[in-house]
Design an enzyme around this catalytic site. Sequence first.
Site, PDB file in Angstrom:
ATOM      1  N   GLN A 192       8.194   4.753  10.512  1.00 55.33           N
ATOM      2  CA  GLN A 192       6.912   5.418  10.273  1.00 55.33           C
ATOM      3  C   GLN A 192       7.077   6.600   9.324  1.00 55.33           C
ATOM      4  O   GLN A 192       6.254   7.506   9.296  1.00 55.33           O
ATOM      5  CB  GLN A 192       6.302   5.905  11.588  1.00 55.33           C
ATOM      6  CG  GLN A 192       5.824   4.793  12.504  1.00 55.33           C
ATOM      7  CD  GLN A 192       4.558   4.128  12.011  1.00 55.33           C
ATOM      8  OE1 GLN A 192       4.595   3.123  11.313  1.00 55.33           O
ATOM      9  NE2 GLN A 192       3.414   4.661  12.358  1.00 55.33           N
ATOM     10  N   GLU A 246       2.571  -2.118  17.643  1.00 55.87           N
ATOM     11  CA  GLU A 246       2.785  -0.699  17.959  1.00 55.87           C
ATOM     12  C   GLU A 246       1.502   0.092  18.168  1.00 55.87           C
ATOM     13  O   GLU A 246       1.560   1.248  18.624  1.00 55.87           O
ATOM     14  CB  GLU A 246       3.637  -0.023  16.881  1.00 55.87           C
ATOM     15  CG  GLU A 246       2.957   0.200  15.545  1.00 55.87           C
ATOM     16  CD  GLU A 246       3.029  -0.995  14.609  1.00 55.87           C
ATOM     17  OE1 GLU A 246       2.631  -0.839  13.444  1.00 55.87           O
ATOM     18  OE2 GLU A 246       3.484  -2.080  15.045  1.00 55.87           O
ATOM     19  N   LEU A 284       4.059  -3.771  12.442  1.00 55.57           N
ATOM     20  CA  LEU A 284       3.645  -3.584  11.047  1.00 55.57           C
ATOM     21  C   LEU A 284       3.996  -2.207  10.477  1.00 55.57           C
ATOM     22  O   LEU A 284       4.421  -2.095   9.341  1.00 55.57           O
ATOM     23  CB  LEU A 284       2.135  -3.824  10.913  1.00 55.57           C
ATOM     24  CG  LEU A 284       1.695  -5.283  11.010  1.00 55.57           C
ATOM     25  CD1 LEU A 284       0.183  -5.381  11.143  1.00 55.57           C
ATOM     26  CD2 LEU A 284       2.177  -6.076   9.800  1.00 55.57           C
ATOM     27  N   HIS A 285       3.763  -1.140  11.243  1.00 56.42           N
ATOM     28  CA  HIS A 285       4.050   0.232  10.782  1.00 56.42           C
ATOM     29  C   HIS A 285       3.452   0.461   9.392  1.00 56.42           C
ATOM     30  O   HIS A 285       4.123   0.911   8.468  1.00 56.42           O
ATOM     31  CB  HIS A 285       5.560   0.488  10.784  1.00 56.42           C
ATOM     32  CG  HIS A 285       6.198   0.319  12.130  1.00 56.42           C
ATOM     33  ND1 HIS A 285       6.002   1.223  13.154  1.00 56.42           N
ATOM     34  CD2 HIS A 285       7.010  -0.651  12.629  1.00 56.42           C
ATOM     35  CE1 HIS A 285       6.672   0.814  14.228  1.00 56.42           C
ATOM     36  NE2 HIS A 285       7.284  -0.314  13.940  1.00 56.42           N
ATOM     37  N   LEU A 286       2.174   0.150   9.255  1.00 63.78           N
ATOM     38  CA  LEU A 286       1.528   0.152   7.940  1.00 63.78           C
ATOM     39  C   LEU A 286       1.422   1.533   7.306  1.00 63.78           C
ATOM     40  O   LEU A 286       1.345   1.639   6.080  1.00 63.78           O
ATOM     41  CB  LEU A 286       0.134  -0.474   8.035  1.00 63.78           C
ATOM     42  CG  LEU A 286       0.082  -1.980   8.311  1.00 63.78           C
ATOM     43  CD1 LEU A 286      -1.361  -2.462   8.300  1.00 63.78           C
ATOM     44  CD2 LEU A 286       0.912  -2.762   7.302  1.00 63.78           C
TER      45      LEU A 286
END
Length: 372
Positions: free
Chosen positions: A270, A117, A94-96
């Site tokens: 990121q 992650e 997702l790397h939100l």
Amino acid sequence: MKIGIPREIKNNENRVGLSPSGVHALVESGHTVLVETNAGSGSFFEDVDYKEAGAEIVAEQAKVWDVDMVIKVKEPLESEYPYFKEGLVLFTYLHLANEEKLTQALIDRKVISIAYETVQLPDRSLPLLSPMSEVAGRMSAQVGAEFLQKLNGGMGILLGGVPGVPKGKVTIIGGGQAGTNATKIALGLGADVTILDVNPKRLQQLDDLFGGRVHTIMSNPLNIELYVKQSDLVIGAVLIPGAKAPRLVTEDMIKQMKNGSVIIDIAIDQGGIFETTDKITTHDDPTYIKHGVVHYAVANMPGAVPRTSTLALNNATLPYALMLANKGYREAFKSNQPLSLGLNTYKGHVTNKGVAEAFEMEYKSVEEALQL
């Protein structure tokens, strides 16, 4: 449980959420698996392979999302947001912290999102990120060598040099999985390699691992500037789980690099560690030049080697997918602390501190959100 495996739609993303063997394991455990037509073709898994494994092949994207749990590789794109629904379990990268719009959509639709992650073991290792970090790290040195070629915009340097000619200088910032694997390949290519990290113990481990064949340097602003400006290739491989990557290499440092040198920002998904990687690139158009330096900022590097990547990812994620399917998410989180750390949003709440801090959103712990 009904589980969906959609086809990835990100640019040149050829991986797939589960291999046929992974699907077979879920079906054998009594679950129904829907696989979108051609979901695995980029990794050379055909629909017939999934059908033989017990999956139902569906042509409609909406149908493969109308399930209890979706297993993917990369974060959903905006065209997929309408498929979100309350209570859907989404298991994927997702790397939100770099995706505010996606974060808001997951909150608004009350999706239960679990990010590969941020699943973290007690020793702080990241078991579901590790295989792709290995792939991206190894690729970064190969890609860097390719873009140092004159025809690709580089200065025309062979990393390994030849007798009588200096080797290319490679600086790797970050000594984790990605940085370590980048070092392995850069050394294999014959380069002069320096690796920087903030942890003295990790530097000692790297020195032992590589038998003194690399320069191990403490990472701080002065050392970063010193080694970046003299490098032909700089690889950014720094990760803070769940949070935005720190901007460690300033624009002034980039300006001091030689024309035709190359930077590879593995941390771009990121946010990136270079101030000048201000846009994400794609496999179709992977680089741009700024201040005379070739910038490579592809967020899904492992998508270029999908067969290897899919199999490696499947090996890591399948035990957790089985746990979620067999126990249900509440019991899975309750019984497995590493998996619970992967929970990023839960029915309207942000449950990852790094994501909450990135967007100044309210944070709730997993225990609070689920009332465990």
